[in-house]
Design a protein around this motif. Structure first.
Motif, PDB file in Angstrom:
ATOM      1  N   ASN A  44     -58.866 -31.339  65.262  1.00 34.01           N
ATOM      2  CA  ASN A  44     -59.835 -30.109  65.788  1.00 34.01           C
ATOM      3  C   ASN A  44     -59.738 -30.003  67.487  1.00 34.01           C
ATOM      4  O   ASN A  44     -58.599 -28.806  68.367  1.00 34.01           O
ATOM      5  CB  ASN A  44     -61.087 -29.298  65.367  1.00 34.01           C
ATOM      6  N   LYS A  74     -65.810 -21.780  66.225  1.00 37.52           N
ATOM      7  CA  LYS A  74     -64.886 -21.584  64.619  1.00 37.52           C
ATOM      8  C   LYS A  74     -63.764 -21.038  65.830  1.00 37.52           C
ATOM      9  O   LYS A  74     -63.602 -21.607  67.325  1.00 37.52           O
ATOM     10  CB  LYS A  74     -65.113 -19.607  65.225  1.00 37.52           C
ATOM     11  N   LEU A 125     -69.834 -21.997  63.511  1.00 33.66           N
ATOM     12  CA  LEU A 125     -69.139 -22.047  62.177  1.00 33.66           C
ATOM     13  C   LEU A 125     -70.279 -22.775  60.790  1.00 33.66           C
ATOM     14  O   LEU A 125     -71.530 -22.340  61.683  1.00 33.66           O
ATOM     15  CB  LEU A 125     -68.668 -24.068  61.951  1.00 33.66           C
ATOM     16  N   SER A 126     -70.162 -22.558  60.286  1.00 30.90           N
ATOM     17  CA  SER A 126     -71.475 -21.858  59.449  1.00 30.90           C
ATOM     18  C   SER A 126     -71.955 -23.888  59.134  1.00 30.90           C
ATOM     19  O   SER A 126     -71.355 -24.444  59.863  1.00 30.90           O
ATOM     20  CB  SER A 126     -71.048 -22.106  58.094  1.00 30.90           C
ATOM     21  N   GLU A 136     -72.452 -25.661  56.911  1.00 28.12           N
ATOM     22  CA  GLU A 136     -70.722 -26.623  55.432  1.00 28.12           C
ATOM     23  C   GLU A 136     -70.295 -27.054  56.365  1.00 28.12           C
ATOM     24  O   GLU A 136     -70.045 -28.076  56.105  1.00 28.12           O
ATOM     25  CB  GLU A 136     -71.346 -25.943  54.473  1.00 28.12           C
ATOM     26  N   ASP A 137     -69.493 -25.796  57.069  1.00 32.87           N
ATOM     27  CA  ASP A 137     -68.523 -26.304  57.236  1.00 32.87           C
ATOM     28  C   ASP A 137     -68.281 -27.364  58.705  1.00 32.87           C
ATOM     29  O   ASP A 137     -67.750 -28.127  58.661  1.00 32.87           O
ATOM     30  CB  ASP A 137     -67.504 -24.603  58.308  1.00 32.87           C
ATOM     31  N   GLU A 138     -69.700 -26.982  59.369  1.00 32.04           N
ATOM     32  CA  GLU A 138     -70.144 -28.237  60.095  1.00 32.04           C
ATOM     33  C   GLU A 138     -70.047 -29.754  60.251  1.00 32.04           C
ATOM     34  O   GLU A 138     -69.729 -30.602  61.049  1.00 32.04           O
ATOM     35  CB  GLU A 138     -71.470 -28.044  61.271  1.00 32.04           C
ATOM     36  N   LYS A 180     -69.540 -30.574  57.299  1.00 29.48           N
ATOM     37  CA  LYS A 180     -67.681 -31.176  56.725  1.00 29.48           C
ATOM     38  C   LYS A 180     -66.823 -32.067  58.132  1.00 29.48           C
ATOM     39  O   LYS A 180     -65.767 -32.284  57.891  1.00 29.48           O
ATOM     40  CB  LYS A 180     -66.997 -30.111  56.613  1.00 29.48           C
ATOM     41  N   ALA A 239     -65.298 -29.835  61.790  1.00 30.97           N
ATOM     42  CA  ALA A 239     -63.421 -28.899  62.105  1.00 30.97           C
ATOM     43  C   ALA A 239     -61.851 -29.565  61.426  1.00 30.97           C
ATOM     44  O   ALA A 239     -61.576 -27.988  61.260  1.00 30.97           O
ATOM     45  CB  ALA A 239     -63.796 -28.732  63.323  1.00 30.97           C
ATOM     46  N   SER A 269     -62.855 -28.527  58.029  1.00 28.82           N
ATOM     47  CA  SER A 269     -62.747 -26.675  57.161  1.00 28.82           C
ATOM     48  C   SER A 269     -62.207 -25.955  58.096  1.00 28.82           C
ATOM     49  O   SER A 269     -61.978 -24.601  57.815  1.00 28.82           O
ATOM     50  CB  SER A 269     -64.433 -26.437  57.876  1.00 28.82           C
ATOM     51  N   ILE A 270     -61.288 -26.842  59.575  1.00 31.21           N
ATOM     52  CA  ILE A 270     -59.959 -25.620  60.011  1.00 31.21           C
ATOM     53  C   ILE A 270     -58.830 -25.721  59.612  1.00 31.21           C
ATOM     54  O   ILE A 270     -58.217 -25.004  59.009  1.00 31.21           O
ATOM     55  CB  ILE A 270     -60.658 -25.445  61.160  1.00 31.21           C
ATOM     56  N   ARG A 311     -57.479 -28.467  57.943  1.00 29.95           N
ATOM     57  CA  ARG A 311     -57.637 -29.046  56.205  1.00 29.95           C
ATOM     58  C   ARG A 311     -56.710 -30.518  56.171  1.00 29.95           C
ATOM     59  O   ARG A 311     -56.267 -30.935  55.495  1.00 29.95           O
ATOM     60  CB  ARG A 311     -56.804 -28.010  55.299  1.00 29.95           C
TER      61      ARG A 311
END
Length: 402
Positions: A49, A119, A380-381, A383-385, A387, A389, A392-393, A395
């Motif tokens: 990221n 985000k 970020l949510s 969950e995404d944080e 996991k 960036a 979650s962003i 992949r």
């Protein structure tokens, strides 16, 4: 004789164009330094990221500055024929390229502060708005004399606000903008466990160090090439940059107690601070400026690792915001003839100009980030944080084994 004069004029113009082009390329290369400095500091789940943010921010910044920002700062557009734009060996185009790399440094600076929980697209939009409107507004005031601010300072204090290479215009503004963005985001998950604050160690010291080396080398293009012409080039700028960088290293080594993160940010603190007065200070004065900047970074970064309100991942507010402000003020101190400088500066004007830069950054940042946060959300949510960036962003992780 006329032919000789014409040939000499062409040679001078082409030399200036080439000189500034090299500067633009060196500052462009610094963005790799920003990227690897962030990659080495953030946790491994956010490294991809960091890389993607820096290069996409650069692309968005270029478009925002080309179509809007450059016009706001210098009342210049590119709605002309290629033959008109390429006059004088295309010097005006290369000047845009050079100044655009400065503008694009603003989102690169901010990126390190808001890392690991911001985000992607909302912050990309914020970067575009900042480079299109906020940064060029203050840039034009200082470097193009817009709105009569510099004329007023000169009339009132005897000197205009002096910021040769952007301690305040670029770094100070970027650092204070980052502080606003960091404030909107809050702490990263996992930093507060019960009543105890936990610091996340850098993930990759070699990458962090690589980022610093790239930035340090490119900085001599950032500062020296700010003359924007061959006849304005000065070895004083180069040596002042060198001495401030060294001062930052030594201060960070001593006050940071051998910590590699501090040691590799110390030279950057010194270089940030010397930008404003690098063309007028004595090298010994620049050494002091760098030492103070290195000390400021260590003290303030350490303090903010203990606060629950601000989570500035790379310490971009103390590094760019505070050291940039110090540099703006220091130019008025060490640029004076009484301390071996070339003179022509006013401490009062430097303080006022520095405060103006901070004010523009804070107000502009509050408007931009407040708007984007209201419409799209900045964080970020959970969950995404958790996991990271990268996954979650984007992949994909930074290291993927079969």
């Amino acid at each position: 004789m006329q032919e000789i004069n014409s040939a000499v004029e062409t040679l001078v113009q082409s030399s200036n164009t080439f000189f500034l082009l090299i500067g633009a390329i060196m500052v462009f290369a610094m963005h790799a330094g920003f990227a690897f400095l962030e990659v080495g500091t953030v946790r491994s789940k956010n490294q991809v990221n960091a890389l993607v943010k820096i290069i996409t921010d650069f692309g968005i910044s270029c478009l925002a500055y080309f179509f809007i920002g450059y016009y706001i700062a210098y009342d210049t557009t590119f709605f002309a024929s290629a033959s008109e734009l390429s006059a004088n060996n295309g010097y005006d185009l290369v000047k845009f390229f050079f100044l655009m790399t400065f503008a694009a440094a603003i989102p690169a600076i901010i990126s390190g502060g808001i890392a690991e929980r911001g985000k992607f697209y909302p912050f990309l939009l914020a970067s575009g708005l900042i480079v299109a409107f906020v940064y060029p507004f203050f840039e034009g005031i200082v470097w193009n004399g817009n709105y009569g601010f510099q004329a007023w300072l000169e009339e009132t204090t005897g000197a205009a606000f002096h910021d040769f290479a952007g301690s305040v215009v670029v770094h100070g503004v970027g650092g204070w903008l980052a502080l606003v963005g960091v404030y909107f985001l809050g702490l990263r998950k996992g930093r507060l466990i019960g009543e105890k604050l936990v610091a996340f160690a850098p993930s990759n010291i070699p990458f962090l160090a690589l980022g610093t080396w790239i930035l340090c080398i490119g900085w001599f293009g950032f500062n020296v090439m700010s003359a924007q012409s061959m006849d304005g080039i000065s070895g004083l700028v180069a040596v002042n940059s060198l001495m401030a960088m060294v001062g930052g290293i030594i201060a960070a080594l001593v006050f940071g107690k051998n910590d590699p993160g501090f040691v590799h940010n110390g030279p950057l603190a010194g270089l940030v601070a010397v930008c404003a007065g690098s063309d007028i200070m004595h090298p010994m004065g620049s050494l002091v400026v760098g030492i103070v900047a290195g000390w400021l970074f260590v003290v303030l970064f350490t303090y903010f690792q203990k606060t629950r309100k601000i989570d500035d991942v790379l310490g971009v507010w103390p590094l760019h915001g505070i050291c940039g402000a110090w540099g703006g003020i220091a130019a008025g101190i060490f640029g004076s003839e009484s301390l071996g400088g070339l003179g022509g500066v006013s401490l009062t004007a430097q303080v006022i100009g520095t405060l103006a830069g901070i004010l523009v950054a804070v107000i502009g940042g509050a408007i931009v980030y407040g708007f984007v946060n209201k419409v799209f959300g900045l964080r970020l949510s959970d969950e995404d944080e958790f996991k990271g960036a990268d996954l979650s962003i984007h992949r994909i992780g930074s290291i993927n084994e079969d």
